[in-house]
Design a protein around this motif. Structure first.
Motif, mmCIF file in Angstrom:
data_model
loop_
_atom_site.group_PDB
_atom_site.id
_atom_site.type_symbol
_atom_site.label_atom_id
_atom_site.label_comp_id
_atom_site.label_asym_id
_atom_site.label_seq_id
_atom_site.Cartn_x
_atom_site.Cartn_y
_atom_site.Cartn_z
ATOM 1 N N LYS A 1 0.921 -1.283 0.062
ATOM 2 C CA LYS A 1 0.054 -0.020 0.091
ATOM 3 C C LYS A 1 0.954 1.315 -0.013
ATOM 4 C CE LYS A 1 -3.638 -2.270 2.281
ATOM 5 N NZ LYS A 1 -4.455 -2.279 3.539
ATOM 6 N N LEU A 2 0.648 2.119 -1.174
ATOM 7 C CA LEU A 2 1.344 3.408 -1.223
ATOM 8 C C LEU A 2 0.155 4.509 -1.257
ATOM 9 C CD1 LEU A 2 3.914 2.074 -3.967
ATOM 10 C CD2 LEU A 2 4.370 2.147 -1.190
ATOM 11 N N ILE A 3 0.841 5.891 -1.069
ATOM 12 C CA ILE A 3 0.086 6.961 -1.249
ATOM 13 C C ILE A 3 0.806 7.594 -2.457
ATOM 14 C CG2 ILE A 3 -0.632 9.084 -0.246
ATOM 15 C CD1 ILE A 3 -1.897 6.538 1.078
ATOM 16 N N VAL A 4 0.108 7.689 -3.680
ATOM 17 C CA VAL A 4 0.688 8.432 -4.738
ATOM 18 C C VAL A 4 -0.208 9.523 -5.196
ATOM 19 C CG1 VAL A 4 1.477 8.163 -7.185
ATOM 20 C CG2 VAL A 4 1.650 6.297 -5.760
ATOM 21 N N ASN A 5 0.622 10.830 -4.956
ATOM 22 C CA ASN A 5 0.092 11.959 -5.324
ATOM 23 C C ASN A 5 -1.227 12.320 -4.335
ATOM 24 O OD1 ASN A 5 1.863 12.464 -7.263
ATOM 25 N ND2 ASN A 5 0.841 12.016 -8.978
ATOM 26 N N GLY A 6 -1.163 11.840 -3.231
ATOM 27 C CA GLY A 6 -2.235 11.996 -2.250
ATOM 28 C C GLY A 6 -3.350 11.006 -2.467
ATOM 29 N N GLU A 7 -3.281 9.853 -3.088
ATOM 30 C CA GLU A 7 -4.320 8.793 -3.381
ATOM 31 C C GLU A 7 -3.538 7.549 -2.934
ATOM 32 O OE1 GLU A 7 -6.397 8.744 -6.914
ATOM 33 O OE2 GLU A 7 -6.578 11.001 -7.000
ATOM 34 N N ALA A 8 -4.399 6.737 -2.246
ATOM 35 C CA ALA A 8 -3.921 5.246 -1.677
ATOM 36 C C ALA A 8 -4.008 4.532 -2.853
ATOM 37 C CB ALA A 8 -5.139 4.688 -0.785
ATOM 38 N N LEU A 9 -2.859 3.624 -3.281
ATOM 39 C CA LEU A 9 -2.963 2.840 -4.094
ATOM 40 C C LEU A 9 -2.022 1.458 -3.857
ATOM 41 C CD1 LEU A 9 -2.529 2.838 -7.478
ATOM 42 C CD2 LEU A 9 -0.293 3.501 -7.076
ATOM 43 N N GLU A 10 -2.487 0.362 -4.230
ATOM 44 C CA GLU A 10 -1.784 -1.100 -4.120
ATOM 45 C C GLU A 10 -0.829 -1.114 -5.474
ATOM 46 O OE1 GLU A 10 -1.270 -4.175 -2.006
ATOM 47 O OE2 GLU A 10 -2.921 -2.831 -1.447
ATOM 48 N N ALA A 11 0.304 -1.294 -4.941
ATOM 49 C CA ALA A 11 1.431 -1.516 -6.238
ATOM 50 C C ALA A 11 2.341 -2.923 -5.865
ATOM 51 C CB ALA A 11 2.057 -0.456 -6.318
ATOM 52 N N LYS A 12 2.620 -3.286 -7.036
ATOM 53 C CA LYS A 12 3.602 -4.436 -6.963
ATOM 54 C C LYS A 12 5.203 -3.965 -6.817
ATOM 55 C CE LYS A 12 0.184 -7.457 -8.896
ATOM 56 N NZ LYS A 12 -0.098 -8.427 -10.125
ATOM 57 N N ALA A 13 5.429 -2.944 -7.357
ATOM 58 C CA ALA A 13 6.888 -2.673 -7.579
ATOM 59 C C ALA A 13 7.479 -2.438 -6.123
ATOM 60 C CB ALA A 13 6.602 -1.074 -8.175
ATOM 61 N N ALA A 14 8.842 -2.666 -6.385
ATOM 62 C CA ALA A 14 9.687 -2.808 -5.275
ATOM 63 C C ALA A 14 10.452 -1.433 -5.292
ATOM 64 C CB ALA A 14 10.578 -3.892 -5.404
ATOM 65 N N THR A 15 10.558 -0.837 -6.263
ATOM 66 C CA THR A 15 11.874 0.445 -6.442
ATOM 67 C C THR A 15 10.784 1.461 -6.971
ATOM 68 O OG1 THR A 15 12.550 -0.104 -8.621
ATOM 69 C CG2 THR A 15 13.657 -1.143 -6.765
ATOM 70 N N LEU A 16 11.129 2.758 -6.915
ATOM 71 C CA LEU A 16 10.423 3.880 -7.331
ATOM 72 C C LEU A 16 10.673 3.712 -9.013
ATOM 73 C CD1 LEU A 16 9.038 6.647 -7.018
ATOM 74 C CD2 LEU A 16 11.323 7.456 -6.735
ATOM 75 N N ASP A 17 11.631 3.401 -9.560
ATOM 76 C CA ASP A 17 11.630 3.232 -10.849
ATOM 77 C C ASP A 17 10.446 2.171 -11.387
ATOM 78 O OD1 ASP A 17 12.978 3.801 -13.459
ATOM 79 O OD2 ASP A 17 13.684 1.685 -13.473
ATOM 80 N N ALA A 18 10.475 0.946 -10.571
ATOM 81 C CA ALA A 18 9.394 0.200 -11.220
ATOM 82 C C ALA A 18 8.169 0.595 -10.941
ATOM 83 C CB ALA A 18 9.706 -0.991 -10.314
ATOM 84 N N LEU A 19 7.945 1.590 -10.085
ATOM 85 C CA LEU A 19 6.412 1.930 -9.773
ATOM 86 C C LEU A 19 6.096 2.866 -11.003
ATOM 87 C CD1 LEU A 19 3.969 2.449 -8.079
ATOM 88 C CD2 LEU A 19 5.244 4.441 -6.902
ATOM 89 N N LEU A 20 6.848 3.849 -11.257
ATOM 90 C CA LEU A 20 6.786 4.483 -12.609
ATOM 91 C C LEU A 20 6.425 3.704 -13.766
ATOM 92 C CD1 LEU A 20 9.631 7.295 -11.969
ATOM 93 C CD2 LEU A 20 7.232 7.611 -11.599
ATOM 94 N N LYS A 21 7.027 2.519 -14.009
ATOM 95 C CA LYS A 21 6.684 1.739 -15.118
ATOM 96 C C LYS A 21 5.572 1.018 -14.954
ATOM 97 C CE LYS A 21 11.404 1.174 -16.489
ATOM 98 N NZ LYS A 21 12.723 0.220 -16.130
ATOM 99 N N GLU A 22 5.122 0.813 -13.687
ATOM 100 C CA GLU A 22 3.798 0.050 -13.251
ATOM 101 C C GLU A 22 2.563 0.980 -13.705
ATOM 102 O OE1 GLU A 22 1.471 -1.943 -9.420
ATOM 103 O OE2 GLU A 22 3.657 -2.140 -9.675
ATOM 104 N N LEU A 23 2.955 2.260 -13.324
ATOM 105 C CA LEU A 23 1.763 3.351 -13.373
ATOM 106 C C LEU A 23 1.646 3.857 -14.840
ATOM 107 C CD1 LEU A 23 1.939 4.815 -10.018
ATOM 108 C CD2 LEU A 23 0.520 3.322 -10.790
ATOM 109 N N ASP A 24 2.750 3.680 -15.879
ATOM 110 C CA ASP A 24 2.942 3.975 -17.241
ATOM 111 C C ASP A 24 3.539 5.342 -17.424
ATOM 112 O OD1 ASP A 24 1.974 1.556 -18.360
ATOM 113 O OD2 ASP A 24 0.112 2.024 -18.181
ATOM 114 N N TYR A 25 4.293 5.573 -16.378
ATOM 115 C CA TYR A 25 4.626 7.138 -16.622
ATOM 116 C C TYR A 25 6.150 7.091 -17.063
ATOM 117 C CZ TYR A 25 1.914 9.408 -13.272
ATOM 118 O OH TYR A 25 0.864 10.067 -12.579
ATOM 119 N N GLU A 26 6.605 7.596 -18.187
ATOM 120 C CA GLU A 26 7.652 7.525 -18.798
ATOM 121 C C GLU A 26 8.389 8.903 -18.918
ATOM 122 O OE1 GLU A 26 7.526 5.461 -22.521
ATOM 123 O OE2 GLU A 26 5.982 4.183 -21.783
#
Length: 65
Positions: free
Chosen positions: A2-27
């Motif tokens: 469980k993470l808070i991304v831009n103020g919103e609760a989010l469930e993510a599988k990423a282990a690193t910040l770089d992987a999270l950006l890819k998981e969320l389709d930020y490039e």
């Protein structure tokens, strides 16, 4: 995890910040990121491991006035 991304609760599988950006389709290295209030340079995102409850801010530049 469980993470808070831009103020919103989010469930993510990423282990690193770089992987999270890819998981969320930020490039692109033009994004600004912060982890728990600390700015994380683009070159260091793969080194920053995420933990349950972390707060991440992802900012992108906007055009206009």
């Amino acid at each position: 995890m469980k993470l808070i991304v831009n103020g919103e609760a989010l469930e993510a599988k990423a282990a690193t910040l770089d992987a999270l950006l890819k998981e969320l389709d930020y490039e692109g290295n033009w994004l600004a990121t912060a982890l728990n209030g600390d700015v994380v340079p683009a070159a260091n995102r793969a080194e920053f491991r995420l933990a349950d409850g972390d707060r991440i801010e992802i900012l992108s530049p906007m055009q206009g006035g």
